[in-house]
Write an enzyme that holds these catalytic residues in place. Sequence first.
Site, PDB file in Angstrom:
ATOM      1  N   SER A 157       0.848  -1.193   0.000  1.00  0.00           N
ATOM      2  CA  SER A 157       0.000   0.000   0.000  1.00  0.00           C
ATOM      3  C   SER A 157       0.879   1.236   0.000  1.00  0.00           C
ATOM      4  O   SER A 157       2.030   1.201   0.458  1.00  0.00           O
ATOM      5  CB  SER A 157      -0.893   0.011   1.239  1.00  0.00           C
ATOM      6  OG  SER A 157      -1.502   1.279   1.431  1.00  0.00           O
ATOM      7  N   TYR A 183      -0.061   0.104  10.543  1.00  0.00           N
ATOM      8  CA  TYR A 183      -0.410  -0.360   9.204  1.00  0.00           C
ATOM      9  C   TYR A 183       0.757  -0.125   8.252  1.00  0.00           C
ATOM     10  O   TYR A 183       1.134  -1.004   7.464  1.00  0.00           O
ATOM     11  CB  TYR A 183      -1.653   0.375   8.703  1.00  0.00           C
ATOM     12  CG  TYR A 183      -2.088  -0.017   7.311  1.00  0.00           C
ATOM     13  CD1 TYR A 183      -2.570  -1.292   7.046  1.00  0.00           C
ATOM     14  CD2 TYR A 183      -2.032   0.894   6.260  1.00  0.00           C
ATOM     15  CE1 TYR A 183      -2.983  -1.658   5.772  1.00  0.00           C
ATOM     16  CE2 TYR A 183      -2.440   0.548   4.989  1.00  0.00           C
ATOM     17  CZ  TYR A 183      -2.915  -0.727   4.740  1.00  0.00           C
ATOM     18  OH  TYR A 183      -3.315  -1.086   3.476  1.00  0.00           O
TER      19      TYR A 183
END
Length: 305
Positions: A157, A183
């Site tokens: 990501s 994350y």
Amino acid sequence: MTTATPITTPFGAQSTAAEVIDGIDLTGKRAVVTGGASGIGIETARALAGAGAEVTIAVRDTDAGARVAADIDGTVHVAPLELLDAASVHAFTSAWEGPLDILVNNAGVMAIQELTLTPEGYETQFATNHLGHFRLTLGLHEALAAAGNARIVSVSSLGHRNSPVIFDDLHYAFRSYDPWSAYGQSKTANVLFAVEATRRWADDGITANSLMPGGIMTNLQRHVPEAQIERMKQSATMRMKTPEQGAATSVVCAARPELEGVGGRYFEDCNEARVVTKREHSGVAAYAIDPDNARRLWDVSLELL
């Protein structure tokens, strides 16, 4: 093996998985897609199966998996897989027979709001997004090697730019927990994994690449507060994609001939991304493709498992 030349394809940010796979014949190939029952996992599995591959979607919810499989034209199997459960991962890898041509490590969690630890004491996003897939891929190494020219696709990501891997405090024992840095750390780990897997396994005919699928509203955002989701949707720097568009870069890494023999790269919008040394709207952070960081993460991950 990798070269210095950036990999480009005829596709871009608006391309779909169906467009990327058009004209490619995967008959006789076998693929695994983790998290294949939701979001871009569905469209990744649909594209690979539509090109003739025998696809297994590895999912926590096998009932949801069965519904997805029934909706896809082609050969699609469903198998249970819980990435946080070592026994579940071992059961999946032990049951696999024969070669494996394509492994798409797609499943993941995002921005869990409170610090959550596994029974082993590992931060949950890192444990799910990285360690679970690390264990799975190690268990499937023999099958990947048997294919002769296998590809691993590690779905990362742009969030990787929120944090490098903090080796001295992976699980927030000392630093304050932040859902987005956690994350980010896990997504950086996804990139580093592809770098080191390629270095270690290229002689087995195995290459691994990572990617940023784009901004897509899926079940991945289930832990994100609604106000943050609205800001993401309205952000001028976040180009929102459909799931079909979001799966396109995964399919590039899994099947496009331009990537034959290429590994250790990071892709976005269907093309290799440039390396950046500060926060920008695109690109891969230099720390995420650093070979020393990649080796260290591999060794640390082995110790944790």
